[in-house]
Motif scaffolding. Structure first.
Motif: not given
Length: 75
Positions: A5, A11, A19, A61-64, A66-67, A69
């Motif tokens: 990711g 991000r 992070c 985090t969700r963003e971590t 999801v990115r 994936k």
């Protein structure tokens, strides 16, 4: 080891440090840098889940995730 990711800086981390991050290890396992939430979440685990004394519950985090994936292999 390779990052899975986007980097923390990509991000939106201003410093790019301290992070959540995800890495694929040479043996195919994944290493996760996140916030240790073991004490907070241990009692919340469902009955069919367990954690060894050497394991920790880590939040990313969700963003971590999801990115990451798109970089996680299907097999």
């Amino acid at each position: 080891m390779r990052r899975i990711g986007a980097s923390p800086r990509a991000r939106g981390s201003v410093s790019g440090q301290n992070c959540p991050d995800i890495f694929e290890l040479s043996d195919g396992s994944f290493a996760v840098i996140g916030t240790d939430a073991t004490a907070k979440l241990d009692a919340e685990l469902p009955p069919d889940a367990s954690r060894g004394n050497y394991e920790r519950i880590v939040i990313v985090t969700r963003e971590t995730l999801v990115r990451a994936k798109a970089d996680i292999p299907d097999s």
